[in-house]
Write a protein that holds these residues in place. Structure first.
Motif, short mmCIF file in Angstrom:
data_model
loop_
_atom_site.label_atom_id
_atom_site.label_comp_id
_atom_site.label_asym_id
_atom_site.label_seq_id
_atom_site.Cartn_x
_atom_site.Cartn_y
_atom_site.Cartn_z
N HIS A 15 -5.94 5.51 -7.37
CA HIS A 15 -4.97 6.31 -8.11
C HIS A 15 -4.03 7.00 -7.12
O HIS A 15 -4.32 7.08 -5.91
N LEU A 16 -2.92 7.50 -7.64
CA LEU A 16 -1.95 8.24 -6.84
C LEU A 16 -1.58 9.51 -7.57
O LEU A 16 -1.69 9.60 -8.81
N PHE A 17 -1.12 10.49 -6.81
CA PHE A 17 -0.54 11.70 -7.39
C PHE A 17 0.95 11.63 -7.10
O PHE A 17 1.37 11.57 -5.94
N VAL A 18 1.77 11.56 -8.16
CA VAL A 18 3.21 11.38 -8.01
C VAL A 18 3.96 12.52 -8.67
O VAL A 18 3.55 13.02 -9.73
N LEU A 19 5.05 12.94 -8.03
CA LEU A 19 5.89 14.01 -8.57
C LEU A 19 7.35 13.60 -8.48
O LEU A 19 7.74 12.81 -7.61
N GLY A 20 8.16 14.16 -9.38
CA GLY A 20 9.60 13.98 -9.28
C GLY A 20 10.19 14.96 -8.29
O GLY A 20 9.60 16.02 -8.01
N MET B 254 8.93 4.29 -14.95
CA MET B 254 9.20 5.60 -14.38
C MET B 254 9.41 5.48 -12.88
O MET B 254 8.92 4.53 -12.24
N VAL B 255 10.12 6.45 -12.33
CA VAL B 255 10.39 6.52 -10.89
C VAL B 255 9.94 7.88 -10.40
O VAL B 255 10.42 8.91 -10.88
N LYS B 256 9.01 7.92 -9.45
CA LYS B 256 8.54 9.18 -8.89
C LYS B 256 8.27 9.00 -7.40
O LYS B 256 8.30 7.89 -6.87
N ARG B 257 7.94 10.11 -6.74
CA ARG B 257 7.64 10.08 -5.32
C ARG B 257 6.13 10.27 -5.12
O ARG B 257 5.51 11.13 -5.76
N VAL B 258 5.56 9.47 -4.23
CA VAL B 258 4.14 9.58 -3.92
C VAL B 258 3.89 10.85 -3.11
O VAL B 258 4.51 11.07 -2.06
N VAL B 259 2.99 11.68 -3.60
CA VAL B 259 2.63 12.92 -2.91
C VAL B 259 1.20 12.87 -2.40
O VAL B 259 0.91 13.30 -1.28
N GLY B 260 0.28 12.33 -3.23
CA GLY B 260 -1.12 12.28 -2.84
C GLY B 260 -1.69 10.89 -2.94
O GLY B 260 -1.43 10.17 -3.91
N LEU B 261 -2.48 10.48 -1.94
CA LEU B 261 -3.14 9.18 -1.90
C LEU B 261 -4.60 9.32 -2.32
O LEU B 261 -5.14 10.43 -2.37
N PRO B 262 -5.26 8.20 -2.60
CA PRO B 262 -6.68 8.26 -3.00
C PRO B 262 -7.52 9.02 -1.98
O PRO B 262 -7.41 8.80 -0.76
N GLY B 263 -8.36 9.94 -2.49
CA GLY B 263 -9.24 10.71 -1.64
C GLY B 263 -8.65 12.00 -1.10
O GLY B 263 -9.38 12.85 -0.59
N GLN C 156 0.86 -1.18 0.00
CA GLN C 156 0.00 0.00 0.00
C GLN C 156 0.90 1.24 0.00
O GLN C 156 1.58 1.51 1.00
N PRO C 157 0.97 1.98 -1.11
CA PRO C 157 1.85 3.15 -1.16
C PRO C 157 1.55 4.14 -0.04
O PRO C 157 0.39 4.36 0.32
N GLN C 158 2.62 4.72 0.49
CA GLN C 158 2.51 5.70 1.56
C GLN C 158 3.08 7.03 1.08
O GLN C 158 3.88 7.07 0.13
N PRO C 159 2.67 8.13 1.70
CA PRO C 159 3.22 9.42 1.30
C PRO C 159 4.75 9.42 1.37
O PRO C 159 5.33 8.87 2.31
N PHE C 160 5.37 9.99 0.36
CA PHE C 160 6.82 10.16 0.23
C PHE C 160 7.55 8.89 -0.22
O PHE C 160 8.76 8.92 -0.39
N ASP C 161 6.83 7.78 -0.41
CA ASP C 161 7.48 6.59 -0.96
C ASP C 161 7.98 6.88 -2.37
O ASP C 161 7.32 7.59 -3.15
N ILE C 162 9.13 6.32 -2.71
CA ILE C 162 9.62 6.37 -4.09
C ILE C 162 9.17 5.09 -4.78
O ILE C 162 9.56 3.99 -4.36
N VAL C 163 8.32 5.22 -5.80
CA VAL C 163 7.74 4.06 -6.45
C VAL C 163 8.19 3.97 -7.91
O VAL C 163 8.47 4.98 -8.56
N GLY D 201 8.50 15.07 -15.78
CA GLY D 201 7.25 14.68 -16.43
C GLY D 201 6.47 13.77 -15.50
O GLY D 201 6.70 12.55 -15.48
N ASP D 202 5.58 14.33 -14.72
CA ASP D 202 4.90 13.56 -13.68
C ASP D 202 3.40 13.85 -13.69
O ASP D 202 2.85 14.30 -14.70
N SER D 203 2.74 13.64 -12.56
CA SER D 203 1.28 13.75 -12.51
C SER D 203 0.77 15.15 -12.84
O SER D 203 -0.38 15.29 -13.28
N HIS D 204 1.58 16.16 -12.65
CA HIS D 204 1.09 17.50 -12.96
C HIS D 204 1.02 17.73 -14.47
O HIS D 204 0.41 18.70 -14.93
N ILE D 205 1.61 16.80 -15.25
CA ILE D 205 1.56 16.89 -16.71
C ILE D 205 0.58 15.86 -17.29
O ILE D 205 -0.26 16.19 -18.12
N TRP D 206 0.71 14.59 -16.84
CA TRP D 206 -0.10 13.54 -17.48
C TRP D 206 -1.19 12.96 -16.58
O TRP D 206 -1.89 12.02 -16.97
#
Length: 355
Positions: free
Chosen positions: A312-317, A264-273, A237-244, A324-329
């Motif tokens: 779903h997750l919101f992920v950023l580099g 791709m490799v990014k960091r989890v910023v936002g979890l579902p909800g 279960q992804p947690q905030p700040f995990d690198i996935v 090129g992360d969730s704020h783009i795609w």
């Protein structure tokens, strides 16, 4: 000829073959020394071998282990293994070890078994049984090669190796002199050892994924060409700040023009909800500004606010302005996530655990 062989193996019950000792040490370092009567030395060799092997495996795969140390340890491990073979022979006799297929080769049938442990059929070729030796050699090496691509064949090569060893022993030793218990011990170790070697890579691949960082989007945390171990766990279960590490989405393929099978490799910023927003140079989750000390520069764009959909997750580099992360795609489906990256295992100067 048969009578003379029978005499050698029946008139001296205490006889110990140096090549039988070598065969035992092939399947487990130290076993040949125990067979030859040097019990303490054999136990010490076995303990040293398995301790070093265990520490090497831990160093390579554990998050806090040093991969380079684990690889360097393979040298003394190989040294102990090869040394145990020579020492097992010399535990029983002071004669020089001779590895040859020519006229000077030892007449001991355990020598033929040892050759067949190296390659199936080699013991038969030593006994000038070219046809059956060639068949064992061709079938054994072919199935071993095919097993690399077809896991269902992994059991077959060890059985062929064992059959070759058993056949040459049966052919060379008279019935009354055969030591089936010793042969069974050697064959059981041979099959178990080769099965362990054969199943280890698929087993590791089942739990671990390897990934090479493709871009500078995660700098300074990750550098281009860093090699990562990724722990695959269906229950993760992804947690905030995990690198996935994840398979790219179709939207990412279209927006970034990357290959559909890319990782791709990014960091989890936002979890579902959760509600996510980027403003004032930083990311906000549910109205709270995130503290992210790994960022070198403030974020130069604005995004959201939007709520992360279910599954779903919101992920950023970490290199936010050039990623090129969730704020783009858009949001990342959790089904695309392979797992959490837990270690940089290469290059040597970058080896470290990841939080």
């Amino acid at each position: 000829m048969a009578a003379s062989r029978l005499k050698v193996y029946t008139s001296a019950p205490a006889y110990r073959s140096p090549w039988a000792a070598v065969n035992l040490s092939v399947v487990m370092p130290g076993a040949g020394q125990i067979y030859g009567g040097a019990v303490i030395k054999g136990v010490v060799i076995a303990i040293a071998f398995f301790l070093l092997l265990g520490f090497s495996i831990w160093s390579i795969f554990a998050g806090n282990g040093n991969t380079l140390t684990g690889l360097w340890l393979l040298l003394p491990i190989a040294g102990i293994y090869l040394g145990s073979l020579i020492d097992a022979y010399r535990t029983i006799t002071s004669d020089p070890v001779r590895l040859t297929l020519g006229p000077e080769a030892p007449k001991d049938p355990w020598y033929a078994v040892f050759l067949s442990q190296i390659l199936p059929g080699l013991g038969h070729l030593y006994r000038q049984q070219a046809i059956i030796g060639g068949l064992f050699l061709i079938i054994g090496t072919y199935t071993a090669f095919q097993a690399n691509f077809q896991p269902r064949l992994l059991l077959l090569p060890p059985l062929i190796w064992a059959a070759a060893c058993a056949h040459i022993y049966w052919h060379m030793v008279p019935r009354q002199a055969r030591d089936w218990s010793l042969l069974a011990l050697i064959l059981a170790g041979l099959v178990a050892g080769r099965l362990l070697i054969g199943f280890t890579p698929p087993l590791i691949g089942h739990y671990l994924e390897q990934c090479i960082v493709p871009s500078d989007s995660m700098q300074p945390t990750l550098q281009v060409r860093d090699r990562l171990f990724v722990r695959e766990d269906p229950s993760y279960q992804p947690q905030p700040f995990d690198i996935v590490v994840f398979r790219v989405t179709q939207a990412a393929v279209e927006r970034l023009l990357v290959q559909p099978d890319s990782l791709m490799v990014k960091r989890v910023v936002g979890l579902p909800g959760q509600q996510v927003e980027v403003r004032n140079g930083q990311a906000w989750v549910n109205g709270q500004a995130l503290i992210e000390p790994y960022l070198e520069l403030p974020i130069s764009y604005r995004w959201g606010p939007q709520s992360v959909p279910a599954e779903h997750l919101f992920v950023l580099g970490d290199n936010r302005n050039f990623s090129g992360d969730s704020h783009i795609w858009g949001f990342l489906p959790t089904e695309n996530v392979l797992g959490k990256a837990y270690k940089i295992y290469w290059p040597p100067g970058r080896i470290q655990p990841l939080p």
